[in-house]
Design a protein around this motif. Structure first.
Motif, PDB file in Angstrom:
ATOM      1  N   THR A   1       0.839  -1.203   0.000  1.00  0.00           N
ATOM      2  CA  THR A   1       0.000   0.000   0.000  1.00  0.00           C
ATOM      3  C   THR A   1       0.874   1.253   0.000  1.00  0.00           C
ATOM      4  OG1 THR A   1      -1.784  -1.101   1.202  1.00  0.00           O
ATOM      5  CG2 THR A   1      -1.717   1.291   1.313  1.00  0.00           C
ATOM      6  N   THR A   2       0.527   2.214  -0.843  1.00  0.00           N
ATOM      7  CA  THR A   2       1.212   3.505  -0.853  1.00  0.00           C
ATOM      8  C   THR A   2       0.171   4.619  -0.871  1.00  0.00           C
ATOM      9  OG1 THR A   2       1.332   3.484  -3.277  1.00  0.00           O
ATOM     10  CG2 THR A   2       3.231   2.628  -2.069  1.00  0.00           C
ATOM     11  N   GLY A   3       0.591   5.809  -0.511  1.00  0.00           N
ATOM     12  CA  GLY A   3      -0.325   6.950  -0.513  1.00  0.00           C
ATOM     13  C   GLY A   3       0.303   8.114   0.225  1.00  0.00           C
ATOM     14  N   SER A   4      -0.549   8.969   0.778  1.00  0.00           N
ATOM     15  CA  SER A   4      -0.036  10.155   1.463  1.00  0.00           C
ATOM     16  C   SER A   4      -0.959  10.575   2.584  1.00  0.00           C
ATOM     17  CB  SER A   4       0.137  11.306   0.467  1.00  0.00           C
ATOM     18  OG  SER A   4      -1.134  11.721  -0.027  1.00  0.00           O
TER      19      SER A   4
ATOM     20  N   HIS B   1       5.073   3.851   7.104  1.00  0.00           N
ATOM     21  CA  HIS B   1       6.240   4.683   7.381  1.00  0.00           C
ATOM     22  C   HIS B   1       6.462   5.694   6.256  1.00  0.00           C
ATOM     23  CE1 HIS B   1       7.947   1.250   5.064  1.00  0.00           C
ATOM     24  NE2 HIS B   1       8.672   2.211   4.505  1.00  0.00           N
ATOM     25  N   VAL B   2       7.128   6.779   6.597  1.00  0.00           N
ATOM     26  CA  VAL B   2       7.406   7.870   5.661  1.00  0.00           C
ATOM     27  C   VAL B   2       8.480   7.412   4.666  1.00  0.00           C
ATOM     28  CG1 VAL B   2       8.256  10.237   5.463  1.00  0.00           C
ATOM     29  CG2 VAL B   2       6.786   9.585   7.395  1.00  0.00           C
TER      30      VAL B   2
ATOM     31  N   ASN C   1      10.225   9.521   2.268  1.00  0.00           N
ATOM     32  CA  ASN C   1      11.344  10.453   2.124  1.00  0.00           C
ATOM     33  C   ASN C   1      11.318  11.484   3.251  1.00  0.00           C
ATOM     34  OD1 ASN C   1      12.115   9.398  -0.527  1.00  0.00           O
ATOM     35  ND2 ASN C   1      10.240  10.379  -1.265  1.00  0.00           N
ATOM     36  N   ASP C   2      12.483  12.035   3.553  1.00  0.00           N
ATOM     37  CA  ASP C   2      12.531  13.135   4.514  1.00  0.00           C
ATOM     38  C   ASP C   2      11.625  14.265   4.022  1.00  0.00           C
ATOM     39  OD1 ASP C   2      14.386  11.616   5.776  1.00  0.00           O
ATOM     40  OD2 ASP C   2      16.098  12.950   5.428  1.00  0.00           O
ATOM     41  N   THR C   3      10.789  14.778   4.919  1.00  0.00           N
ATOM     42  CA  THR C   3       9.827  15.822   4.541  1.00  0.00           C
ATOM     43  C   THR C   3       9.935  16.995   5.508  1.00  0.00           C
ATOM     44  OG1 THR C   3       8.317  14.094   3.741  1.00  0.00           O
ATOM     45  CG2 THR C   3       7.406  16.308   4.026  1.00  0.00           C
ATOM     46  N   TYR C   4      10.107  18.193   4.956  1.00  0.00           N
ATOM     47  CA  TYR C   4      10.263  19.401   5.780  1.00  0.00           C
ATOM     48  C   TYR C   4       8.907  20.064   5.971  1.00  0.00           C
ATOM     49  CZ  TYR C   4      12.045  23.886   7.462  1.00  0.00           C
ATOM     50  OH  TYR C   4      12.292  25.007   8.216  1.00  0.00           O
ATOM     51  N   LEU C   5       8.571  20.354   7.221  1.00  0.00           N
ATOM     52  CA  LEU C   5       7.313  21.013   7.567  1.00  0.00           C
ATOM     53  C   LEU C   5       7.594  22.430   8.036  1.00  0.00           C
ATOM     54  CD1 LEU C   5       6.330  18.017   7.557  1.00  0.00           C
ATOM     55  CD2 LEU C   5       4.854  18.607   9.484  1.00  0.00           C
ATOM     56  N   ILE C   6       6.824  23.377   7.500  1.00  0.00           N
ATOM     57  CA  ILE C   6       6.908  24.775   7.927  1.00  0.00           C
ATOM     58  C   ILE C   6       5.814  25.032   8.942  1.00  0.00           C
ATOM     59  CG2 ILE C   6       6.756  27.179   7.160  1.00  0.00           C
ATOM     60  CD1 ILE C   6       7.791  26.275   4.451  1.00  0.00           C
ATOM     61  N   SER C   7       6.138  25.748   9.977  1.00  0.00           N
ATOM     62  CA  SER C   7       5.199  26.006  11.061  1.00  0.00           C
ATOM     63  C   SER C   7       3.873  26.574  10.542  1.00  0.00           C
ATOM     64  CB  SER C   7       5.820  26.998  12.055  1.00  0.00           C
ATOM     65  OG  SER C   7       4.885  27.350  13.060  1.00  0.00           O
ATOM     66  N   GLY C   8       2.775  25.918  10.954  1.00  0.00           N
ATOM     67  CA  GLY C   8       1.439  26.397  10.617  1.00  0.00           C
ATOM     68  C   GLY C   8       0.944  26.015   9.241  1.00  0.00           C
ATOM     69  N   GLN C   9       1.783  25.386   8.422  1.00  0.00           N
ATOM     70  CA  GLN C   9       1.378  25.011   7.068  1.00  0.00           C
ATOM     71  C   GLN C   9       1.148  23.503   6.969  1.00  0.00           C
ATOM     72  OE1 GLN C   9       3.899  26.391   3.924  1.00  0.00           O
ATOM     73  NE2 GLN C   9       3.925  28.516   4.637  1.00  0.00           N
ATOM     74  N   LYS C  10       0.076  23.128   6.253  1.00  0.00           N
ATOM     75  CA  LYS C  10      -0.200  21.707   6.020  1.00  0.00           C
ATOM     76  C   LYS C  10       0.703  21.193   4.904  1.00  0.00           C
ATOM     77  CE  LYS C  10      -5.025  21.850   7.529  1.00  0.00           C
ATOM     78  NZ  LYS C  10      -6.447  21.603   7.158  1.00  0.00           N
TER      79      LYS C  10
ATOM     80  N   ILE D   1       1.979  17.689   2.558  1.00  0.00           N
ATOM     81  CA  ILE D   1       1.723  16.314   2.111  1.00  0.00           C
ATOM     82  C   ILE D   1       2.953  15.458   2.388  1.00  0.00           C
ATOM     83  CG2 ILE D   1       1.147  14.826   0.162  1.00  0.00           C
ATOM     84  CD1 ILE D   1      -1.106  16.673   0.967  1.00  0.00           C
ATOM     85  N   VAL D   2       2.733  14.303   3.044  1.00  0.00           N
ATOM     86  CA  VAL D   2       3.816  13.376   3.361  1.00  0.00           C
ATOM     87  C   VAL D   2       3.514  12.035   2.703  1.00  0.00           C
ATOM     88  CG1 VAL D   2       5.120  12.232   5.182  1.00  0.00           C
ATOM     89  CG2 VAL D   2       4.173  14.521   5.579  1.00  0.00           C
ATOM     90  N   ASN D   3       4.413  11.565   1.866  1.00  0.00           N
ATOM     91  CA  ASN D   3       4.222  10.283   1.191  1.00  0.00           C
ATOM     92  C   ASN D   3       4.619   9.136   2.125  1.00  0.00           C
ATOM     93  OD1 ASN D   3       3.400  11.426  -1.300  1.00  0.00           O
ATOM     94  ND2 ASN D   3       5.537  11.867  -1.793  1.00  0.00           N
ATOM     95  N   ILE D   4       3.748   8.123   2.197  1.00  0.00           N
ATOM     96  CA  ILE D   4       3.997   6.995   3.101  1.00  0.00           C
ATOM     97  C   ILE D   4       3.725   5.679   2.380  1.00  0.00           C
ATOM     98  CG2 ILE D   4       3.383   8.372   5.125  1.00  0.00           C
ATOM     99  CD1 ILE D   4       0.729   6.870   5.252  1.00  0.00           C
ATOM    100  N   THR D   5       4.196   4.593   2.974  1.00  0.00           N
ATOM    101  CA  THR D   5       3.944   3.258   2.444  1.00  0.00           C
ATOM    102  C   THR D   5       3.791   2.287   3.605  1.00  0.00           C
ATOM    103  OG1 THR D   5       4.742   1.546   0.914  1.00  0.00           O
ATOM    104  CG2 THR D   5       6.386   2.628   2.274  1.00  0.00           C
ATOM    105  N   ALA D   6       3.144   1.172   3.357  1.00  0.00           N
ATOM    106  CA  ALA D   6       2.896   0.185   4.413  1.00  0.00           C
ATOM    107  C   ALA D   6       4.177  -0.558   4.767  1.00  0.00           C
ATOM    108  CB  ALA D   6       1.820  -0.798   3.978  1.00  0.00           C
TER     109      ALA D   6
END
Length: 347
Positions: free
Chosen positions: A85-88, A114-115, A117-126, A128-133
């Motif tokens: 399974t893959t998705g986000s 689990h995630v 790739n490394d994903t950078y999050l900016i404060s207060g912003q939504k 998208i994080v790619n994940i797989t089973a």
């Protein structure tokens, strides 16, 4: 006429009869000749069974699992090993941070993702994080709305919103594999038949249904709609895999395109008449009917009403939709009717 294989008793009687004919002895059951006949008959019966076993392995329809691998090698049609399974998901944080590859999420019921790739999050912003089973299988296809981060970083919202999680499939069942082998054997080799396209697309783990549309975008085009295991829309990775297989198989003679059907949500209100009618059963019946619909298939109101009327204590039903709904099929999309907002109430 099938070859007649004698039973143990028939073989034994034949041996004893031969003793009697050639020696003139009585040869009773407990005589030395009778005991020798028992042993010889057992060996001959075993040889008959061995020949029957060999014959069974010669044909795909009757071969045991180990010998199916030999047939599969001849037909170049290996058993599908399942897919992941893959998705986000959508994550949010109140501080700038990086979610490392391999960070876990769970549904709280023993399933983990689990995630990628490394994903950078900016404060207060939504974001998208790619994940797989973590494992292969259809059980990791998720239909819920949210997952929980395992040991979330400081500032990270512990709940992630699921965008899509599809494409997981179990290892191919033995009889499904046998069916594919039989189809390939019967079809032979011919690239431009619809059945050939369906057969080659079924070699992709995670693909459930295939719909072929020749010349959908004009002369020389060949479009193939696919759905993922569990009657779900295919993920981007599954579509990319399907496109690569399709290009390799038919790309030299057609302009090929693998695509996903277009979901069309249908809202429905069912008004039930009947004392003690179970409204939950009615709702499940409606959703079950929608789940059976395939892309491009029409919703038959009369069929749905008859299924509801068959439930206990339902004397009448009125649907907000009183005419059939036809799924549109054109060069732009192939509609797939799916359950939207289903409301069931009682008069």
């Amino acid at each position: 006429m099938a070859y007649s294989i004698k039973s143990f008793e028939q073989i034994r009687k034949s041996i004893l009869q031969e003793y009697r004919n050639t020696t003139g002895i009585t040869a009773s059951d407990d005589s030395d000749a009778g005991i020798r006949a028992d042993g010889t008959a057992s060996v001959v019966e075993g040889l008959y069974h061995h020949q029957t076993y060999i014959q069974r392995q010669l044909f795909i329809s009757t071969a045991d699992e180990p010998y199916l691998y030999i047939h599969a090698e001849e037909l170049n049609l290996p058993r599908l090993g399942g897919s992941t399974t893959t998705g986000s998901v959508t994550a949010q944080s109140n501080v700038d941070l990086t979610i490392k590859s391999g960070t876990k999420l769970t549904d709280g019921n023993g399933y983990y993702w689990h995630v990628i790739n490394d994903t950078y999050l900016i404060s207060g912003q939504k974001t998208i994080v790619n994940i797989t089973a973590d494992q292969v299988g259809a059980s990791w296809n998720f239909t819920g709305t949210s997952l929980l981060w395992v040991s979330p970083l400081a500032g990270l919202d512990g709940t992630a919103t699921v965008n899509n999680l599809t494409g997981g499939a179990d290892s191919e069942a033995l009889e499904d594999w046998r069916t594919r082998l039989l189809e390939r054997k019967q079809l032979g080799f011919n690239r431009d038949r619809k059945a050939d396209i369906v057969s080659v697309m079924h070699t992709i783990s995670g693909v459930e249904y295939i719909y072929v549309y020749p010349k959908r975008r004009g002369l020389g085009s060949l479009d193939v709609a696919i759905t993922a295991s569990g009657k779900a829309l295919p993920s981007k990775s599954l579509l990319d895999t399907a496109q690569a297989v399709l290009d390799d198989y038919a790309g030299f003679w057609a302009d090929c395109r693998a695509f996903a059907p277009t979901e069309r949500k249908v809202d429905l209100v069912a008004t039930i008449t009947g004392i003690s009618a179970n409204l939950t059963d009615v709702e499940e019946t409606i959703k079950s009917y929608f789940n059976e619909l395939e892309p491009a298939q029409t919703l038959q109101v009369s069929t749905l009403i008859s299924r509801i009327m068959a439930l206990d204590n339902v004397s009448d039903v009125v649907l907000s939709q009183n005419s059939n709904i036809v799924a549109e099929v054109n060069w732009m999309h192939v509609e797939w009717l799916r359950a939207g907002n289903i409301v069931v109430k009682q008069t």
